[in-house]
Structures are given as structure tokens and as C-alpha cells.
Scaffold this active site. Structure first.
Site, PDB file in Angstrom:
ATOM      1  N   ARG A 239       0.862  -1.178   0.000  1.00 37.37           N
ATOM      2  CA  ARG A 239       0.000   0.000   0.000  1.00 37.37           C
ATOM      3  C   ARG A 239       0.898   1.227   0.000  1.00 37.37           C
ATOM      4  O   ARG A 239       1.919   1.268   0.687  1.00 37.37           O
ATOM      5  CB  ARG A 239      -0.898   0.026   1.244  1.00 37.37           C
ATOM      6  N   GLU A 268      -3.908   7.538  -4.454  1.00 39.59           N
ATOM      7  CA  GLU A 268      -4.189   6.981  -5.785  1.00 39.59           C
ATOM      8  C   GLU A 268      -5.502   7.530  -6.309  1.00 39.59           C
ATOM      9  O   GLU A 268      -6.425   7.738  -5.529  1.00 39.59           O
ATOM     10  CB  GLU A 268      -4.255   5.454  -5.697  1.00 39.59           C
ATOM     11  N   HIS A 287      -1.107   0.354  -9.564  1.00 40.98           N
ATOM     12  CA  HIS A 287      -1.733  -0.611  -8.643  1.00 40.98           C
ATOM     13  C   HIS A 287      -2.344  -1.797  -9.407  1.00 40.98           C
ATOM     14  O   HIS A 287      -3.566  -2.001  -9.385  1.00 40.98           O
ATOM     15  CB  HIS A 287      -2.810   0.085  -7.785  1.00 40.98           C
TER      16      HIS A 287
HETATM   17  C1  DGY Z   1      -5.498  -6.195  -2.698  1.00 38.27           C
HETATM   18  O1  DGY Z   1      -6.190  -7.189  -2.954  1.00 38.27           O
HETATM   19  O2  DGY Z   1      -5.400  -5.736  -1.580  1.00 38.27           O
HETATM   20  C2  DGY Z   1      -4.779  -5.596  -3.818  1.00 38.27           C
HETATM   21  O3  DGY Z   1      -4.095  -4.448  -3.513  1.00 38.27           O
HETATM   22  C3  DGY Z   1      -5.714  -5.373  -4.968  1.00 38.27           C
HETATM   23  O4  DGY Z   1      -5.044  -5.965  -5.982  1.00 38.27           O
END
Ligand code: DGY
Length: 339
Positions: A239, A268, A287
Site C-alpha cells: 500500500r 491513488e 496498482h
Molecule cells: C489487494 O487485494 O489488496 C490488492 O491491492 C488489490 O489488488
């Protein structure tokens, strides 16, 4: 019995929609492929039993107050930092995620980013596109070796372990840092547990794969970056807010580290004017860690199955807050027992 009502915040693969429609009356935000406007979301959840959400939706006290009938929030992601789980639990709302199904796909992308950053793949393509490739030259677009180097994985859960397994093929020394040691990972890959500072100081590649929590916010800050080798590469596929982007910009422009590969960002989406995009030693992705057709379809199906289970009174397979299940009124009456 009336069918449960659910709200789906984006168009999702038809396999997942079919699961929802078999059991529920569904409304979908299908106008465009952008997040549903907040005001609309708050209005739409007013009468629903379940919500199928993405990581672009904030599920907090305000939303829960606007959704008095809500019993289940199914997140189409493994990470759920977009959801105030404690607030959901207080109100007896079940929260689910999609672990497991995206592990290998996200590990593949993490490696793609690592390789692209080490060997300057994106920069090299741009050189050709600009017509700047004149000749073979001894030190032209030289990067960092991957084979035989030291990989440091911060966050050795499912995805971190899958990244480590791939590193065996590159004969790498594998260090990892985690809340708890992971003996299975050590046995399978020869990885060695390292303290946070030791990992930063010894690794050629520092790969960040922790969930975003209060403890991991800006885990990679100025101090962490200054501890890394000047030749080291930072990869973030977890993240964005785990990395302090202002500190990272300084680290990359002042040569504290060599390069960074980023799939996630503090806010984002980012646009072309983001300062880190101006740096040649940054590989930037929007992402897409889990973005294969099969995996995104599977994630949507898993989220739909979780949601249907919850709104039809069954315990969802991927429940994040079991306390909410124990506290629901049916539990007190023993309605889930006996079979
Ligand atoms: C998640 O599943 O947390 C991812 O970041 C999305 O791909």
C-alpha cells in the site's frame, strides 16, 4: 422470505454477478469505471443488507450510519485498510476479503517490477522511442544484477512467501522481517529472519509487502531509506502510505538508494505530474499487482460468495472480523448451531 438487497459499487465480472443475482436483488454502479460518488454511495446503501465494495470505497462510521440494515461488507481485495473494521464490528457488520486467490499473481508482478527496475527496462524502451539508441556502448543503460544478490522481504505473509519462493531460482540470499518468525518459509526457501534495520542495511532489494496499519504507515521513512545501500532498490507492492514519498524523492535524487519500483502510491490515482515520475530511476505502475484476468475474476467470485453467505445467514468463508459473527443476534439464539 424477501431476497436480500445488495449494492455493488462497480461493474464486476459476469461470473461474480451471476452468483449475486442468484440470491439477491442487486443494484450496481455501472455508469462508468470510476468510484461511485460518495453522496450517491451513502444514498444507495440506505436500504441494503450487503455491499460489494472495492478498495476505492471508504467504509466508515458515516457510511455505516447511512446503512442501518447493512449486515455484510465484501471487499474485492485482500487488503482492507479502506474499511474501518472496528466500526463494523461494533455494529455487528461482517467484513470479508479475498485472501489466497491473488497470492501468486501479485508475487509475479512484484518480480516483474523488481526486474524492470534493476535492469532499467522502462527507461530503455523510452530511449528507443525517442530515437536515442545510436550504438552498442560499454556502459549504456547498465543496471543492477539480480542473480545471487540479497533480497530483503518486509512482510512475509502469503505474498511475501511467494516472492521468496521465486527468489530461489535466482540463487538469492533471502532475508525477511515480519511480526513473527515464519519457520515454514525458512524451511522452504532458506530465508533468514532479520531485524528491520539489519534487513535494510544488508539487502540489495528491499521488497515491501505489509498490510497498511497505523504501525506500518510511513514504515519506509527517511531513517529507513538512509540505512539502505546506495546501490539498493526499493520495491513497494503493498500500500502506498507504507512509504513516505517525500523522503523517497530525496533518497532517489540524493543517491541514498539506487532506484525504486512502485505499484502503489500514497494518494491513488496519481497523474503524470507526480514528482516521482520525473525521475529516471523510478518504475511506476498503477496498482496492478493482482491484475490478471483469471485472478481478478476469481477475486470478484470470492467476494460475491462471501457476500451471499453473509446475507443468507451463513458464516462467510473469508471473514475478517469473527467477533461480529459471534455478536450477531442469531448467535445469541444459537441459530447457527446443530449442523
Ligand atoms: C489487494 O487485494 O489488496 C490488492 O491491492 C488489490 O489488488
Amino acid at each position: 422470505m424477501p431476497r436480500p438487497k445488495v449494492y455493488v459499487t462497480r461493474r464486476i465480472p459476469r461470473e461474480a454477478m451471476a452468483i449475486l443475482e442468484a440470491y439477491c436483488d442487486c443494484r450496481v454502479f455501472a455508469q462508468e469505471d470510476t468510484p461511485v460518488p460518495r453522496e450517491m454511495l451513502l444514498a444507495e446503501v440506505a436500504d441494503v443488507d450487503g455491499a460489494f465494495v472495492l478498495l476505492t470505497e471508504r467504509v466508515d462510521d458515516e457510511l455505516l450510519a447511512a446503512a442501518p440494515r447493512l449486515r455484510v461488507v465484501a471487499n474485492m481485495a485482500v487488503g482492507y485498510d479502506n474499511i474501518d473494521v472496528a466500526a463494523c464490528t461494533r455494529r455487528g457488520v461482517l467484513v470479508t476479503n479475498t485472501p489466497g486467490v491473488l497470492t501468486e499473481t501479485t508475487a509475479d508482478l512484484t518480480w516483474a517490477l523488481l526486474m524492470a527496475t534493476a535492469r532499467r527496462i522502462v527507461e530503455a524502451q523510452k530511449v528507443i522511442e525517442r530515437g536515442e539508441w545510436r550504438t552498442w556502448s560499454p556502459m549504456f543503460l547498465t543496471g543492477q544484477d539480480v542473480y545471487g544478490r540479497t533480497l530483503g522481504i518486509i512482510g512475509a505473509g502469503r505474498i511475501g512467501s511467494a516472492v521468496a519462493r521465486r527468489a530461489r531460482g535466482f540463487d538469492m540470499t533471502i532475508l525477511y522481517h515480519n511480526r513473527r518468525p515464519n519457520p515454514d518459509l525458512e524451511a522452504e526457501t532458506g530465508a533468514r529472519y532479520a531485524g528491520f534495520h539489519e534487513l535494510l542495511e544488508q539487502s540489495d532489494f528491499v521488497v515491501v509487502l505489509v498490510p497498511l496499519t497505523q504501525e506500518t504507515h510511513h514504515l519506509i521513512n527517511e531513517d529507513a531509506l538512509r540505512r539502505m545501500k546506495p546501490s539498493a532498490i526499493l520495491i513497494n507492492a503493498s500500500r502506498g502510505p507504507v512509504v513516505d514519498e517525500t523522503a523517497l524523492y530525496k533518497a532517489l535524487t540524493e543517491g541514498w538508494i539506487w532506484a525504486a519500483g512502485l505499484d502503489v502510491w500514497e494518494r491513488e490515482p496519481i497523474g503524470p505530474d507526480h514528482p516521482l515520475l520525473a525521475l529516471p530511476n523510478v518504475v511506476a505502475l498503477p496498482h496492478i499487482g493482482s491484475a490478471s484476468i483469471a485472478t481478478r475474476t476469481r477475486m470478484a467470485v470470492v467476494a460475491a460468495e462471501n457476500l451471499v453467505a453473509g446475507v443468507t445467514g451463513r458464516r462467510p468463508p473469508n471473514l475478517v472480523n469473527p467477533e461480529a459473527w459471534d455478536r450477531r443476534p442469531a448467535a445469541a439464539e444459537g441459530a447457527d448451531q446443530g449442523g
